[in-house]
Design a protein around this motif. Structure first.
Motif, PDB file in Angstrom:
ATOM      1  N   ALA A  35      26.199  44.293 -17.080  1.00 35.55           N
ATOM      2  CA  ALA A  35      25.367  44.907 -18.116  1.00 35.55           C
ATOM      3  C   ALA A  35      24.420  45.937 -17.497  1.00 35.55           C
ATOM      4  O   ALA A  35      24.232  47.024 -18.035  1.00 35.55           O
ATOM      5  N   ALA A  36      23.826  45.591 -16.365  1.00 28.07           N
ATOM      6  CA  ALA A  36      22.929  46.521 -15.678  1.00 28.07           C
ATOM      7  C   ALA A  36      23.690  47.764 -15.230  1.00 28.07           C
ATOM      8  O   ALA A  36      23.206  48.890 -15.394  1.00 28.07           O
ATOM      9  N   ASP A  37      24.881  47.569 -14.689  1.00 25.96           N
ATOM     10  CA  ASP A  37      25.698  48.714 -14.250  1.00 25.96           C
ATOM     11  C   ASP A  37      26.052  49.623 -15.429  1.00 25.96           C
ATOM     12  O   ASP A  37      26.218  50.834 -15.259  1.00 25.96           O
ATOM     13  N   ALA A  38      26.175  49.040 -16.629  1.00 21.72           N
ATOM     14  CA  ALA A  38      26.501  49.818 -17.829  1.00 21.72           C
ATOM     15  C   ALA A  38      25.262  50.473 -18.434  1.00 21.72           C
ATOM     16  O   ALA A  38      25.361  51.197 -19.424  1.00 21.72           O
ATOM     17  N   GLY A  39      24.068  50.189 -17.865  1.00 21.28           N
ATOM     18  CA  GLY A  39      22.840  50.812 -18.335  1.00 21.28           C
ATOM     19  C   GLY A  39      22.098  50.041 -19.410  1.00 21.28           C
ATOM     20  O   GLY A  39      21.171  50.568 -20.023  1.00 21.28           O
ATOM     21  N   ALA A  40      22.491  48.794 -19.661  1.00 21.40           N
ATOM     22  CA  ALA A  40      21.811  48.000 -20.688  1.00 21.40           C
ATOM     23  C   ALA A  40      20.355  47.784 -20.315  1.00 21.40           C
ATOM     24  O   ALA A  40      20.016  47.613 -19.152  1.00 21.40           O
TER      25      ALA A  40
END
Length: 146
Positions: free
Chosen positions: A128-133
């Motif tokens: 999720a962090a890698d996806a920018g969430a």
């Protein structure tokens, strides 16, 4: 050994129950260990390193309609900004465990909602962090579920 455990407990009690790294209780514990090891003849050398430390102060979520569902914060996850977080929910119809689950997902700045099952929470959090969430919410059965 009991004497040492009693001293660590005394230190914790003197520091609001804390001996966690980065707290005054940790510094007092470190001083005690260094004093004891030096007295035993050990030559000491500190090796400092950084790590993510979090302390949950409050676990709360308020929805736009005013409801506050029960939530549990992840340990060792970055904290929500002090002013709070106002991010639109983005439910994902996948577990969020595989890279394919995130292809084309407009997660940037949003609170991604995933099912709790499928893989470790840390894997979902990283993806999720890698996806920018902006945040991750894992939804699953509550503590009273059969």
């Amino acid at each position: 050994m009991g004497d040492h455990l009693e001293e660590f407990q005394r230190i914790a009690l003197a520091h609001h129950g804390h001996r966690a790294s980065g707290t005054a209780g940790h510094a007092a514990s470190l001083s005690y260990v260094e004093k004891e090891l030096s007295a035993a003849g050990y030559l000491l050398r500190r090796q400092e390193f950084s790590f993510l430390y979090t302390e949950t102060v409050e676990e709360r979520m308020t929805l736009s309609d005013g409801r506050s569902p029960v939530v549990t914060a992840f340990g060792y996850a970055p904290s929500t900004p002090e002013a709070g977080l106002n991010a639109a929910f983005l439910p994902l119809d996948a577990t969020g465990c595989d890279a394919a689950d995130w292809a084309g997902v407009p997660a940037e700045g949003r609170t991604v909602v995933l099912p709790a099952e499928g893989c470790a929470a840390a894997e979902k959090e990283r993806a999720a962090a890698d996806a920018g969430a902006a945040a991750l919410l894992l939804a699953g059965p509550g503590p009273d579920a059969p």
